[in-house]
Design a protein around this motif. Sequence first.
Motif, PDB file in Angstrom:
ATOM      1  N   UNK A 389       0.856  -1.131  -0.014  1.00 29.21           N
ATOM      2  CA  UNK A 389      -0.043   0.081  -0.008  1.00 29.21           C
ATOM      3  C   UNK A 389       0.782   1.201   0.107  1.00 29.21           C
ATOM      4  N   UNK A 390       1.858   1.191   0.983  1.00 27.89           N
ATOM      5  CA  UNK A 390       2.602   2.434   1.043  1.00 27.89           C
ATOM      6  C   UNK A 390       3.491   2.602  -0.133  1.00 27.89           C
ATOM      7  N   UNK A 391       4.117   1.592  -0.691  1.00 26.04           N
ATOM      8  CA  UNK A 391       4.860   1.728  -1.831  1.00 26.04           C
ATOM      9  C   UNK A 391       4.180   2.127  -3.151  1.00 26.04           C
ATOM     10  N   UNK A 392       3.027   1.986  -3.167  1.00 28.36           N
ATOM     11  CA  UNK A 392       2.183   2.234  -4.429  1.00 28.36           C
ATOM     12  C   UNK A 392       1.674   3.812  -4.016  1.00 28.36           C
ATOM     13  N   UNK A 393       1.605   3.798  -2.918  1.00 30.87           N
ATOM     14  CA  UNK A 393       1.065   5.195  -2.686  1.00 30.87           C
ATOM     15  C   UNK A 393       2.005   6.166  -2.834  1.00 30.87           C
ATOM     16  N   UNK A 394       3.426   6.058  -2.452  1.00 30.43           N
ATOM     17  CA  UNK A 394       4.570   6.995  -2.777  1.00 30.43           C
ATOM     18  C   UNK A 394       4.896   7.070  -3.974  1.00 30.43           C
ATOM     19  N   UNK A 395       4.403   6.222  -4.982  1.00 36.56           N
ATOM     20  CA  UNK A 395       4.915   6.453  -6.475  1.00 36.56           C
ATOM     21  C   UNK A 395       4.274   7.673  -7.200  1.00 36.56           C
ATOM     22  N   UNK A 396       5.443   8.389  -7.614  1.00 39.06           N
ATOM     23  CA  UNK A 396       4.719   9.881  -8.239  1.00 39.06           C
ATOM     24  C   UNK A 396       3.552   9.760  -9.206  1.00 39.06           C
ATOM     25  N   UNK A 397       3.458   8.540  -9.839  1.00 40.79           N
ATOM     26  CA  UNK A 397       2.251   8.725 -10.817  1.00 40.79           C
ATOM     27  C   UNK A 397       0.855   8.167 -10.157  1.00 40.79           C
ATOM     28  N   UNK A 398       0.976   7.839  -9.063  1.00 43.50           N
ATOM     29  CA  UNK A 398      -0.233   7.222  -8.116  1.00 43.50           C
ATOM     30  C   UNK A 398      -1.055   8.648  -7.686  1.00 43.50           C
ATOM     31  N   UNK A 399      -2.439   8.603  -8.114  1.00 40.71           N
ATOM     32  CA  UNK A 399      -3.292   9.419  -7.141  1.00 40.71           C
ATOM     33  C   UNK A 399      -4.325   8.704  -6.586  1.00 40.71           C
ATOM     34  N   UNK A 400      -5.144   9.406  -5.668  1.00 39.65           N
ATOM     35  CA  UNK A 400      -6.021   8.777  -4.646  1.00 39.65           C
ATOM     36  C   UNK A 400      -7.367   8.548  -4.957  1.00 39.65           C
ATOM     37  N   UNK A 401      -7.975   7.546  -5.174  1.00 41.44           N
ATOM     38  CA  UNK A 401      -9.377   7.393  -5.419  1.00 41.44           C
ATOM     39  C   UNK A 401      -9.942   6.370  -4.513  1.00 41.44           C
ATOM     40  N   UNK A 402     -11.187   6.465  -4.250  1.00 44.30           N
ATOM     41  CA  UNK A 402     -11.748   5.655  -3.157  1.00 44.30           C
ATOM     42  C   UNK A 402     -12.283   4.303  -3.534  1.00 44.30           C
ATOM     43  N   UNK A 403     -12.680   4.247  -4.813  1.00 41.11           N
ATOM     44  CA  UNK A 403     -13.513   2.762  -5.018  1.00 41.11           C
ATOM     45  C   UNK A 403     -14.848   2.863  -4.247  1.00 41.11           C
ATOM     46  N   UNK A 404     -15.057   3.966  -3.683  1.00 40.96           N
ATOM     47  CA  UNK A 404     -16.398   3.793  -2.905  1.00 40.96           C
ATOM     48  C   UNK A 404     -17.657   4.433  -3.417  1.00 40.96           C
ATOM     49  N   UNK A 405     -18.744   4.437  -2.293  1.00 37.91           N
ATOM     50  CA  UNK A 405     -19.993   4.729  -2.873  1.00 37.91           C
ATOM     51  C   UNK A 405     -20.716   5.731  -1.767  1.00 37.91           C
ATOM     52  N   UNK A 406     -21.758   6.048  -2.049  1.00 39.53           N
ATOM     53  CA  UNK A 406     -22.553   6.835  -1.091  1.00 39.53           C
ATOM     54  C   UNK A 406     -23.402   6.116  -0.260  1.00 39.53           C
ATOM     55  N   UNK A 407     -23.001   5.595   0.930  1.00 37.17           N
ATOM     56  CA  UNK A 407     -23.803   4.476   1.588  1.00 37.17           C
ATOM     57  C   UNK A 407     -24.953   5.086   2.452  1.00 37.17           C
ATOM     58  N   UNK A 408     -25.964   4.365   2.611  1.00 32.70           N
ATOM     59  CA  UNK A 408     -26.979   4.784   3.462  1.00 32.70           C
ATOM     60  C   UNK A 408     -26.656   4.836   5.082  1.00 32.70           C
ATOM     61  N   UNK A 409     -26.524   5.990   5.697  1.00 32.20           N
ATOM     62  CA  UNK A 409     -25.792   6.009   7.079  1.00 32.20           C
ATOM     63  C   UNK A 409     -26.398   5.023   7.748  1.00 32.20           C
ATOM     64  N   UNK A 410     -25.606   4.187   8.547  1.00 32.59           N
ATOM     65  CA  UNK A 410     -26.032   3.016   9.284  1.00 32.59           C
ATOM     66  C   UNK A 410     -26.190   1.760   8.639  1.00 32.59           C
ATOM     67  N   UNK A 411     -26.314   1.524   7.494  1.00 33.63           N
ATOM     68  CA  UNK A 411     -27.036   0.444   6.806  1.00 33.63           C
ATOM     69  C   UNK A 411     -25.746  -0.498   6.103  1.00 33.63           C
ATOM     70  N   UNK A 412     -25.929  -1.577   6.698  1.00 31.09           N
ATOM     71  CA  UNK A 412     -24.906  -2.841   6.230  1.00 31.09           C
ATOM     72  C   UNK A 412     -23.357  -2.311   6.964  1.00 31.09           C
ATOM     73  N   UNK A 413     -22.432  -3.106   6.300  1.00 31.15           N
ATOM     74  CA  UNK A 413     -21.125  -3.061   6.835  1.00 31.15           C
ATOM     75  C   UNK A 413     -20.080  -2.760   5.859  1.00 31.15           C
ATOM     76  N   UNK A 414     -20.230  -1.685   5.020  1.00 33.36           N
ATOM     77  CA  UNK A 414     -19.403  -1.451   3.830  1.00 33.36           C
ATOM     78  C   UNK A 414     -17.824  -1.114   4.299  1.00 33.36           C
ATOM     79  N   UNK A 415     -17.142  -1.183   3.229  1.00 31.35           N
ATOM     80  CA  UNK A 415     -15.840  -0.856   3.240  1.00 31.35           C
ATOM     81  C   UNK A 415     -15.630   0.497   3.909  1.00 31.35           C
TER      82      UNK A 415
END
Length: 523
Positions: A389-415
């Motif tokens: 994780x850290x090696x990829x993050x430090x790489x100059x060509x790496x940007x940050x993206x979440x792969x996330x979504x907009x969860x319903x607050x309190x519902x399920x156990x999302x990442x």
Amino acid sequence: MLRFLSVCVLWCAAAVAQAPPYDVLIVGGRVVDGAGAPWYVADLAIRGDSIAAIGLLGDGPAALRIDARGLVVAPGFIDIHTHAERDVLELPAAENYIRQGVTTLLGGQCGGSPLPLRPFFEKLARTPIAVNFGLFVGQGSIREAILGRENRKATEAEIQKMRELTRQAMLDGAFGLSTGLFYVPGNYTPTEEVIELAKVVGRMGGMHISHMRDEAAGVLDSVRETIRIGEEGGLPTQVTHHKIIGVGNWGRSKETLQAVQEARARGVDVTIDQYPYTASSTSIGAIFPQWAMAAGGGGLQARLADPALRAKIKAVIVTRLKEDRGGGDPKNVVMARCAEPGLAGKNLAEITRARGREVTFENAAETMIELQLKGGCQGIFHAISEEDVERILRFPLTMVGSDGQIPVFGEGNPHPRSYGNFARVLARYVRERQALTLEDAVRKMTSLPAARLKLLDRGLLRPGMKADIALFDPARVADKATFLQPHQYAEGFPWVLVNGKPVVAHGAVTKERPGRVLYGPAH
Ligand SMILES: [Zn+2]
């Protein structure tokens, strides 16, 4: 002369007094401009939806003054990889994102998007949303529209139909083509077929972004395939949510990053994005062999009813639990949300034991088969090393993206990435581990994805740029969401502005919905 001077003094003073007041004046913050330049102290003024000035402006009139002393003033974060198109119409406040400084979301990733795009864009344009929103078109969605989930090569006539759907999606406003070559039906697609669609996208100014065919034992070959699609398709290409899955493969980010660097050195425009967690999240179907999920032959259920096929399927699941996404132990697979109630938050070892079975890989595979046949689950898979994780993050060509979504607050156990992704980079990797400088971390969240998307009026703090701005306290910024308690908003962002309007003010979400639909280069 004296007379002229006194006229000038009067006139000039009047001219200053008549200068239209700023709508927003952010005073005394540390400006981190998004380009990577070291922070500097300045005031930032907004008029309408744009940055009007940056400098010593503290005494100017303004409708809203924000005291930013002790805070970082950064461009709003651009999340190039989300699945928020599933939720943004129902949850347009996107609170999990704006509370961590994110002001622009891109959806349609991993090969899956609405198709056609235009009805979605029309609905979105009529919906007041808090964040800016753009889309990729999914290669899996395009293939499914023409071939369904059939596991075979496409004919030339079918490829032509897919080219037309791709072209229409680009005209409708896609930023490019996303592939999910790991998933069904992307997995059934030969590289050459992807390249045919990539050529269409490339000619129209778009990019390719890939959830690769294999992020475990075959990760290096998959990086090479992603590079090849860019090289032969004639377009920018991106390894998305880059990770190395499976204990036996840990450390191989050295090889993948080197492959990216070498490709770039010979002129292939390749980049990376990443979420900073040691677990991934996807459907538990991902632990099944892709061929078993194909249409025809009665599907998975019929294949499992055939003893010989069932044994083959189970053998693949066992291998993937041991060496791949399963992380070498059934307790490393946690259910986020299942069709069967009562399982969210439980791990595969617990569920297997609760069904009266000893916890072995074979028995855990049986449990997986049962869960899948009862409608499946979204799972969380702990199978990534901190070092990668850290090696990829430090790489100059790496940007940050979440792969996330907009969860319903309190519902399920999302990442937890949906709630904490960007705050986590700033808290854990900048402040605690000092793996990145603050300025570089901000660059990876702003100007790097903006340049990638050719979103040239966002991602930097300069006069004339759109006023998407995140204010945060670098000493307090924190991701609170954990794998056990994911429904916790990030902290440390008192103000977030989108197109000049505060969507977070004094740390609270406002009623403003200033977000816009963003269209790609061929719209
Ligand atoms: Zn993905």
